[in-house]
Motif scaffolding. Structure first.
Motif: not given
Length: 520
Positions: A478-501
């Motif tokens: 069940v997906e609740k939405g998505r967005f595209n990150q602006p200013d994407r580099s040419g590399n794969m987006a491998w760093p893990h997302p972090v949710v805090v504060d």
């Protein structure tokens, strides 16, 4: 032969670089007295040791990372003296004293009102557990944040700021108080970076040795670990450093590959250090030193684990578990997953069913309800659940099941209420029932990526594009939405997302983006 020769060349170049700049000793602490006329300073270390230094006129002297004069230095500021193998002083670095009260300017500071306000936490304090290391406070990959948006279609994330100038690398972030920490590059060196969580401004940086270079991307791969007022960071070439969290001053440093007779792995050391009590745990993969425990105060050796076969390091980070009455560290090496006794470094058990011979990357997951470890790898392999139980001389490890469905490469997995969520090659988000190994559902709409969990939802970051919010739901996707990150580099987006504060942090090479994801 070509890859071997390239690796040999890299090692040779690294050796030349290190030999030309190595500093045999580092003494760091608080200034007790200072004489500008004589260029003499007395420093007291955190262990209470005092030492007097005469700084030669030709030695580089800096204050807060910039060229400085002795007249700028005062009692209470943090100072670091670097010496060569001959005992000669090679560098002298001073940083602003830490303020005793939040928002109070430190001694010698000339802060503006705007700068003072930026040091004060705005809004609610971070959750008590925070996000002080890779995969969160207890390395379960679960944030303890609440009150977050549960529908991005109606309440989308709001971009608060974008930090720039971080250089290259795949580090994620850790956070404590008003500062968050990551790693990057500057020039030909790797750096540890502190960033103001409210503004995105860089607070300080510290060099951590020569930059690792590779066809899959240059720079560091691991995430700094926060422990009280110290930061522990491990570079891709094996440079391990302990820094003051407030100002980046060095407490101690060493290279774990050199010290423990280990070779670097193809895509660079990627492990994030684990702090457990007074022990710092890392996995150099050396001869008789697959895993080691160091004293976090000074980096001295406590024990080294002689694992049969001397497996090289993998790309995963260790976790701490208690099972069979024994506290142990579990990590995924080049040869397989293993459990090491925390008190002594004694190897307890191992399993290689879900290991491949190319790159084992994802951290193992502890399924406490079944006293089991789930681990998985890509390259056409899959995942396995290993049941642990007490034995007369240690711990028994028995394979409970193997599944080819969960070919998790390096995006990580998370267990919630007995169900495991993670992306499987070539690009499928999968939910597995850990009680029986059965796949409950799978979905390809976002693709392969890294994920974390917060407030009943998965934050899935595709390596090629969108970031999606998905319910933690063992019955259906069940997906609740998505967005595209602006200013994407040419590399794969491998760093893990972090949710805090109340925020979502996304690292993408030179950039770090901060989003407000609270319910509004």
């Amino acid at each position: 032969m070509r890859s071997v020769s390239r690796l040999s060349l890299l090692v040779s170049l690294l050796a030349i670089s290190v030999s030309s700049r190595v500093e045999a000793a580092i003494f760091s602490g608080e200034i007790q007295s200072v004489s500008a006329a004589q260029k003499q300073v007395v420093i007291k270390s955190s262990q209470g040791k005092e030492k007097s230094f005469l700084i030669p006129a030709d030695v580089p002297v800096t204050f807060n990372g910039k060229p400085a004069e002795f007249e700028q230095f005062e009692i209470g500021q943090r100072a670091t003296v670097f010496t060569s193998s001959k005992g000669e002083i090679t560098r002298f670095s001073v940083r602003e004293a830490v303020a005793k009260k939040t928002g109070e300017p430190a001694s010698g500071s000339k802060k503006t009102m705007k700068e003072r306000k930026s040091t004060v936490t705005s809004g609610a304090e971070p959750a008590a557990q925070g996000w002080t290391q890779f995969r969160g406070p207890d390395r379960r990959n679960i944030s303890y944040e609440t009150g977050l948006s549960k529908d991005w279609n109606q309440n989308p994330p709001k971009l608060l700021w974008t930090a720039r100038g971080l250089g290259e690398g795949y580090s994620s972030v850790s956070l404590s108080g008003n500062l968050l920490y990551t790693m990057g590059t500057k020039g030909n060196e790797e750096t540890v970076i502190a960033i103001d969580v409210n503004t995105g401004e860089i607070a300080w940086t510290h060099s951590n040795g020569p930059m690792f270079q590779n066809n899959q991307g240059n720079g560091p791969r691991s995430t700094p670990t926060i422990d009280g007022d110290q930061i522990y960071a491990l570079g891709a070439n094996g440079n391990l450093v302990s820094l003051s969290a407030k100002d980046g001053n060095v407490e101690w440093s060493k290279n774990i590959l050199q010290e423990f007779n280990a070779r670097n792995i193809v895509w660079g050391i990627s492990e994030s250090p684990l702090i457990d009590g007074d022990q710092l745990i890392c996995t150099p993969g050396g001869q008789g030193a697959t895993m080691v425990a160091l004293k976090k105060q000074d980096g001295s050796l406590i024990w080294k684990s002689n694992v049969p076969g001397n497996p090289q390091a993998g790309y995963a980070s260790a976790i701490t578990i208690n099972t069979g009455g024994i506290r142990q560290y579990v990590n995924f090496t080049h040869a397989g997953v293993m459990g090491i006794e925390a008190a002594s470094g004694r190897p307890l058990w191992g399993n290689d069913k879900a290991a491949n011979k190319t790159a084992n990357c994802s951290a193992p997951v502890f399924f406490a309800e079944k006293n089991s470890i789930f681990y998985a790898s890509g390259y056409g392999t899959g995942g396995a659940l290993v049941q642990l139980s007490a034995a007369q001389n240690g711990v028994n490890a028995q394979l409970a099941f193997f599944t080819p469905e969960m070919k998790n490469h390096h995006g990580g997995m998370v267990e919630v209420d007995g169900f495991l969520y993670g992306a499987s090659d070539p690009g499928v988000l999968i939910c597995i029932n850990l009680s029986n190994g059965q796949t409950v559902w799978q979905d390809r709409s976002v693709g392969k990526g890294a994920l974390t969990c917060a407030d009943g939802h998965l934050y899935l970051r595709s390596e090629k594009g969108p970031v999606a919010l998905v319910e933690v739901n063992p019955k259906a996707y069940v997906e609740k939405g998505r967005f595209n990150q602006p200013d994407r580099s040419g590399n794969m987006a491998w760093p893990h997302p972090v949710v805090v504060d109340g925020k979502l942090f996304l690292r993408d090479q030179d950039l770090l983006l901060c989003y407000d994801v609270r319910s509004r």
